[in-house]
Design an enzyme around this catalytic site. Structure first.
Site, short mmCIF file in Angstrom:
data_model
loop_
_atom_site.label_atom_id
_atom_site.label_comp_id
_atom_site.label_asym_id
_atom_site.label_seq_id
_atom_site.Cartn_x
_atom_site.Cartn_y
_atom_site.Cartn_z
N CYS A 39 -16.19 74.46 -10.62
CA CYS A 39 -16.57 73.50 -11.65
C CYS A 39 -18.01 73.83 -12.06
CB CYS A 39 -16.48 72.07 -11.11
SG CYS A 39 -16.96 70.86 -12.33
N LYS A 94 -10.24 78.76 -6.15
CA LYS A 94 -10.28 78.74 -7.62
C LYS A 94 -11.65 79.21 -8.09
CE LYS A 94 -9.48 75.83 -11.64
NZ LYS A 94 -8.94 74.55 -12.11
N LYS A 120 -6.19 66.43 -9.14
CA LYS A 120 -7.62 66.41 -9.50
C LYS A 120 -8.44 66.62 -8.22
CE LYS A 120 -11.17 65.16 -12.20
NZ LYS A 120 -11.66 66.08 -13.22
C1 LIG Z 1 -11.21 67.37 -18.66
C2 LIG Z 1 -11.07 68.45 -17.63
C3 LIG Z 1 -11.25 68.15 -16.28
C4 LIG Z 1 -11.12 69.17 -15.32
N1 LIG Z 1 -11.28 68.84 -14.01
C5 LIG Z 1 -11.09 69.80 -13.04
C6 LIG Z 1 -11.16 69.47 -11.66
O1 LIG Z 1 -11.36 68.33 -11.26
N2 LIG Z 1 -10.97 70.51 -10.78
C7 LIG Z 1 -10.72 71.79 -11.16
O2 LIG Z 1 -10.55 72.67 -10.31
N3 LIG Z 1 -10.63 72.11 -12.47
C8 LIG Z 1 -10.81 71.15 -13.41
N4 LIG Z 1 -10.69 71.48 -14.74
C9 LIG Z 1 -10.43 72.90 -15.13
C10 LIG Z 1 -8.95 73.16 -15.41
O3 LIG Z 1 -8.15 72.93 -14.27
C11 LIG Z 1 -8.73 74.61 -15.90
O4 LIG Z 1 -9.16 75.51 -14.90
C12 LIG Z 1 -9.48 74.93 -17.19
O5 LIG Z 1 -9.57 73.80 -18.03
C13 LIG Z 1 -8.81 76.07 -17.98
O6 LIG Z 1 -7.44 75.82 -18.23
P1 LIG Z 1 -6.88 75.09 -19.56
O7 LIG Z 1 -7.34 75.88 -20.74
O8 LIG Z 1 -5.38 75.08 -19.37
O9 LIG Z 1 -7.44 73.70 -19.54
C14 LIG Z 1 -10.80 70.48 -15.72
C15 LIG Z 1 -10.62 70.77 -17.07
C16 LIG Z 1 -10.74 69.78 -18.04
C17 LIG Z 1 -10.51 70.11 -19.48
#
Ligand SMILES: Cc1cc2nc3c(=O)[nH]c(=O)nc-3n(C[C@H](O)[C@H](O)[C@H](O)COP(=O)(O)O)c2cc1C
Length: 366
Positions: free
Chosen positions: A138, A176, A44
């Site tokens: 983000c 990212k 995270k």
């Molecule tokens: C609840 C939640 C918290 C997230 N927190 C972060 C974070 O702290 N840092 C980050 O780079 N991406 C964060 N993301 C983004 C995910 O790492 C990812 O890029 C995005 O959700 C798309 O992938 P997925 O469809 O597999 O979730 C978060 C996503 C979700 C759903």
């Protein structure tokens, strides 16, 4: 079967990584995922001052299939980690000591100030993590402090901040990227100019998950109000696939890509790798289905590789990129195959003779 892959000089036991978010929220859950068989984890996102990070409840919202009820889209308004940096530094050390062969990537984010980024980079690097992922993406909350996608939307900031980090780091740096931009190649190339050797894509897509028709309140509703959040899960996969392919075709060959967005099984992961990703990250999928899903990822890859005669994971990377072309070229190819009549048959005069749903089905490939 050997599913390892070497990316930016790092040997990943397999290409399956936890994406930054709740699946990598502390050392305990990361260790559990390694035990379950994941090749690595992006923890995270951390910053210097956790006291400034205050989360709200509720902070998630789901979009469900109208027929099956299955979750197909997911919105969050969660911030980066609210745990103190000292706790994280200790946990990074502990994880690397206990799992030296598993890959640990630290996701970092700071305010727009060179000394802050460099201090965070030095501190985290000292713990022995394998690589950095710079969170330029983000799209909510942190942007109010000019962090996250506030940087990712501006190529000049991406280049500058990446160069601050690479000036003091001696491990690979990935950036990212946010999809909330017209052309994801521009800020990605800027990060590469700043010294990034890898691009992770995509973070979440800015969204409003819905409106409660009883209360008239948009969701997720916190004390009657909301903010737009980040959209993830299956629904974003086609957008992520397009962006990953654009990056793979547009970045220098030696820049690695970590594919993210709506991956829930080996089929989805393979699509990202065929379009140029050399690792994949899963976040929402793990939140909904648990860390055990890595079993299917491995089995699916092994079966695919056996069936298709691939000897290594590396051989899969980018294998489908050569099949992108221009629309004009597709028409030429249809002409050459003498199938232009089929294309012409869908001109205006044909629409209306058949039911529109039938016509749609006729023009669909899957
Ligand atoms: C609840 C939640 C918290 C997230 N927190 C972060 C974070 O702290 N840092 C980050 O780079 N991406 C964060 N993301 C983004 C995910 O790492 C990812 O890029 C995005 O959700 C798309 O992938 P997925 O469809 O597999 O979730 C978060 C996503 C979700 C759903």
């Amino acid at each position: 079967m050997d599913l390892s892959i070497v990316v930016n000089g790092i040997t990943f036991p397999n290409p399956f990584l936890l994406g930054s978010g709740p699946p990598g929220t502390n050392a305990r859950v990361i260790a559990k995922s390694y035990d379950a068989g994941w090749g690595g984890a992006v923890a995270k996102t951390v910053s210097l001052e956790s006291a400034k990070v205050v989360n709200v409840v509720p902070r998630y919202g789901k979009l469900r299939s109208k027929t099956s009820g299955e979750v197909i889209g997911f919105e969050n308004i969660e911030l980066i980690s609210d745990r103190p940096i000292d706790v994280w530094l200790e946990e990074f050390r502990q994880i690397k000591k206990e799992y030296p062969k598993h890959i640990l990537i630290a996701s970092i984010m700071e305010e727009y100030e060179k000394s802050r980024w460099q201090e965070l980079t030095r501190m985290v690097q000292d713990t022995g993590v394998d690589a950095f992922e710079l969170n330029f993406s983000c799209p909510h909350g942190m942007t109010e402090r000019k962090m996250g996608s506030e940087m990712g939307e501006h190529p000049d900031l991406c280049e500058q901040v990446t160069s601050w980090v690479t000036e003091v780091s001696n491990i690979p740096v990935w950036a990212k990227m946010t999809p909330n931009i017209t052309n994801i190649k521009e800020p990605s190339l800027a990060a590469v100019r700043g010294g990034a050797v890898g691009i992770s894509a995509i973070n979440t897509i800015l969204s409003v998950i819905g409106v409660d028709l009883n209360t008239l309140r948009p969701m997720p509703t916190v004390e009657g109000h909301t903010v737009p959040g980040g959209y993830s899960s299956q629904a974003v996969r086609p957008i992520a696939l397009r962006m990953v392919s654009q990056l793979a075709l547009g970045l220098p060959q030696d820049v690695s890509i970590s594919g993210i967005g709506g991956i829930e099984n080996s089929h989805d992961a393979l699509e990202f790798m065929l379009l140029g990703a050399s690792t994949v990250q899963l976040c929402t999928g793990v939140m909904l289905h648990g860390v055990k899903m890595v079993d299917e990822l491995k089995e699916g890859f092994e079966k695919f590789m056996t069936d298709k005669g691939f000897n290594s994971v590396q051989e899969i990377v980018g294998k489908s990129l050569g099949y992108f072309s221009t629309h004009m070229d597709l028409v030429q190819k249809m002409k050459a195959a003498k199938r232009t009549k089929a294309g012409e048959a869908s001109r205006d005069n044909e629409w209306g003779q058949k039911d529109i749903t039938e016509k749609t089905a006729e023009l669909t490939s899957n």
